[in-house]
Design an enzyme around this catalytic site. Structure first.
Site, mmCIF file in Angstrom:
data_model
loop_
_atom_site.group_PDB
_atom_site.id
_atom_site.type_symbol
_atom_site.label_atom_id
_atom_site.label_comp_id
_atom_site.label_asym_id
_atom_site.label_seq_id
_atom_site.Cartn_x
_atom_site.Cartn_y
_atom_site.Cartn_z
ATOM 1 N N HIS A 1 65.404 62.933 29.678
ATOM 2 C CA HIS A 1 65.237 64.550 29.386
ATOM 3 C C HIS A 1 64.322 65.196 30.511
ATOM 4 O O HIS A 1 63.569 65.867 29.896
ATOM 5 C CB HIS A 1 64.892 64.594 28.099
ATOM 6 C CG HIS A 1 66.259 64.285 27.068
ATOM 7 N ND1 HIS A 1 67.021 65.059 26.648
ATOM 8 C CD2 HIS A 1 66.418 63.076 26.340
ATOM 9 C CE1 HIS A 1 67.913 64.466 26.033
ATOM 10 N NE2 HIS A 1 67.442 63.240 25.679
ATOM 11 N N ASP B 1 65.631 65.841 33.750
ATOM 12 C CA ASP B 1 66.559 66.539 34.797
ATOM 13 C C ASP B 1 67.097 67.933 35.004
ATOM 14 O O ASP B 1 66.832 68.612 35.714
ATOM 15 C CB ASP B 1 68.065 65.252 34.997
ATOM 16 C CG ASP B 1 68.841 65.737 33.947
ATOM 17 O OD1 ASP B 1 68.355 65.857 32.790
ATOM 18 O OD2 ASP B 1 70.019 64.998 34.330
ATOM 19 N N LEU C 1 75.804 55.318 29.039
ATOM 20 C CA LEU C 1 76.081 54.772 30.768
ATOM 21 C C LEU C 1 76.852 55.686 31.470
ATOM 22 O O LEU C 1 77.467 55.395 32.530
ATOM 23 C CB LEU C 1 76.568 53.263 30.555
ATOM 24 C CG LEU C 1 75.898 52.236 29.813
ATOM 25 C CD1 LEU C 1 76.637 50.947 29.541
ATOM 26 C CD2 LEU C 1 74.428 52.392 29.990
ATOM 27 N N GLU D 1 81.854 69.047 33.614
ATOM 28 C CA GLU D 1 81.228 68.386 32.409
ATOM 29 C C GLU D 1 80.855 69.816 31.746
ATOM 30 O O GLU D 1 81.141 69.598 30.237
ATOM 31 C CB GLU D 1 80.028 67.447 32.735
ATOM 32 C CG GLU D 1 79.583 67.038 31.336
ATOM 33 C CD GLU D 1 79.422 65.476 30.894
ATOM 34 O OE1 GLU D 1 80.081 64.858 31.923
ATOM 35 O OE2 GLU D 1 79.453 65.358 29.877
ATOM 36 N N ASP E 1 73.525 62.099 35.949
ATOM 37 C CA ASP E 1 74.570 61.082 35.688
ATOM 38 C C ASP E 1 75.417 61.107 36.711
ATOM 39 O O ASP E 1 76.037 60.349 37.539
ATOM 40 C CB ASP E 1 75.241 61.203 34.305
ATOM 41 C CG ASP E 1 74.679 61.281 32.951
ATOM 42 O OD1 ASP E 1 73.192 60.851 33.415
ATOM 43 O OD2 ASP E 1 74.994 61.847 32.087
HETATM 44 C C1 GLA Z 1 72.482 62.819 29.541
HETATM 45 C C2 GLA Z 1 72.661 63.925 30.568
HETATM 46 C C3 GLA Z 1 71.634 63.914 31.679
HETATM 47 C C4 GLA Z 1 70.298 63.753 31.159
HETATM 48 C C5 GLA Z 1 70.302 62.423 29.982
HETATM 49 C C6 GLA Z 1 68.879 62.505 29.744
HETATM 50 O O1 GLA Z 1 73.036 61.680 30.185
HETATM 51 O O2 GLA Z 1 74.132 64.071 31.057
HETATM 52 O O3 GLA Z 1 71.850 65.043 32.470
HETATM 53 O O4 GLA Z 1 69.821 64.635 30.831
HETATM 54 O O5 GLA Z 1 71.393 62.864 29.159
HETATM 55 O O6 GLA Z 1 68.057 61.951 30.504
#
Ligand code: GLA
Length: 333
Positions: free
Chosen positions: A17, A19, A104, A135, A147
């Site tokens: 949390h 990014d 994942l 997305e 991700d």
């Molecule tokens: C999900 C989101 C990422 C990131 C994580 C938490 O995976 O897709 O962008 O914010 O949650 O770190």
């Protein structure tokens, strides 16, 4: 043209949390992947899948990816839309060893593999950015870049320190005498989408008071009047600092310090960010009390899904040991 496009899932070692406020994350691409195999041609993208309910069948000029069914086909549609009417369709199939909805990044892996199969050309960063937009379009969830960039820029044997503001990726070599173990909590992620969007909004509210959280200090955060927004911001500021210290600890071979930072990260996600669950907390506590485990924490968005542990070799007899792998790729013949 026959194509085989592959994209790995990822596990985040620390920095969750962070990014979407341009903070720091430290993920690695893992040896669990999604593969799209097919023949280019035609004017639709038709993909069968072994793991999902019914095929994706998407027109190249799809207008509204969120209304496509079945739900998994929305990711395909989002990518098709973002490619801006790809020159060719595709007929083939999707297979995956990334467990769905487990933290994942199964959706990012699917997006990247589809984009490459449809002929995307560009840098790993450009691929990640296109798939991040896909997305957003497919789900309406305002996810960050972690991700997609992890899956695009993965490096064998290395985790990555990613600065989500300037989007630089610094390789972090992983020592040989350590294992990264992923353990599924058995809890499917629930309500993650709406709660995620709410956290993004709370960070924006914090930044309206103190400016960019990536530049803020805990003293700045203390001036935020709204108690809930203040707690969210306190997590983000401290978590960015933990990512820096984790990278330094791994570079020094100080795995005890690295593990401690993972546990602090979990506690902060639990107590300040409210994205953990009792099941995740109990699993982290149990893993951390096992001999040879340096640390463990929830990984990804939270609300269920997987936990990641850093351990001495063979310390755990559950979950699976993951290895850092190269990023997404495509072969055309
Ligand atoms: C999900 C989101 C990422 C990131 C994580 C938490 O995976 O897709 O962008 O914010 O949650 O770190």
């Amino acid at each position: 043209v026959t194509v085989v496009a592959r994209a790995p899932g990822r596990v985040n070692l620390i920095g969750d949390h962070t990014d979407y406020t341009g903070g720091l994350v430290l993920p690695m691409a893992i040896d669990r992947e999604t593969v799209v195999t097919g023949e280019r041609g035609g004017d639709r993208v038709v993909l069968r899948s072994t793991y999902a309910d019914g095929p994706a069948d998407v027109a190249l000029d799809v207008k509204d990816p969120r209304s496509v069914t079945p739900a998994w086909a929305r990711y395909v549609a989002g990518v098709v839309h973002q490619l801006g009417r790809p020159a060719t369709g595709l007929r083939g199939e999707v297979t995956s060893t990334v467990p769905v909805g487990s933290g994942l990044s199964s959706s990012a892996a699917l997006e990247l593999a589809v984009a490459l199969a449809l002929g995307f050309r560009g840098s790993p960063l450009e691929l990640a950015q296109l798939c991040q937009r896909a997305e957003h379009l497919a789900t309406g969830v305002p996810c960050g870049i972690m991700d997609q960039l992890s899956s695009a820029a993965g490096l064998a044997g290395h985790a990555m320190l990613i600065d989500c503001h300037d989007l630089t990726v610094r390789p972090v070599p992983l020592p040989d005498d350590v294992e990264v173990v992923v353990v599924h909590s058995g809890q499917p992620r629930a309500l993650a989408d709406s709660a995620y969007a709410e956290r993004v909004a709370q960070c924006a509210a914090a930044e309206a008071v103190v400016g960019p959280l990536r530049l803020a200090s805990l003293d700045d955060v203390a001036t935020i009047a709204d108690a809930l927004v203040r707690r969210r911001a306190a997590h983000v500021v401290a978590e960015n600092d933990r990512v820096r210290r984790f990278a330094a600890a791994v570079a020094d071979g100080d795995l005890v310090a690295a593990g401690r930072l993972m546990v602090q990260s979990h506690e902060s996600l639990r107590d300040l960010y409210d994205v953990s669950t009792d099941v995740l907390d109990a699993l982290v506590a149990r893993l951390c009390s096992t001999k040879g485990v340096f640390g463990a924490r929830l990984t990804g968005a939270g609300f269920g899904g997987c936990v990641v542990a850093l351990t001495e070799p063979s310390a755990l007899d559950e979950g699976w040991v993951v290895h850092a792998v190269a990023g997404a790729s495509v072969v055309e013949t």
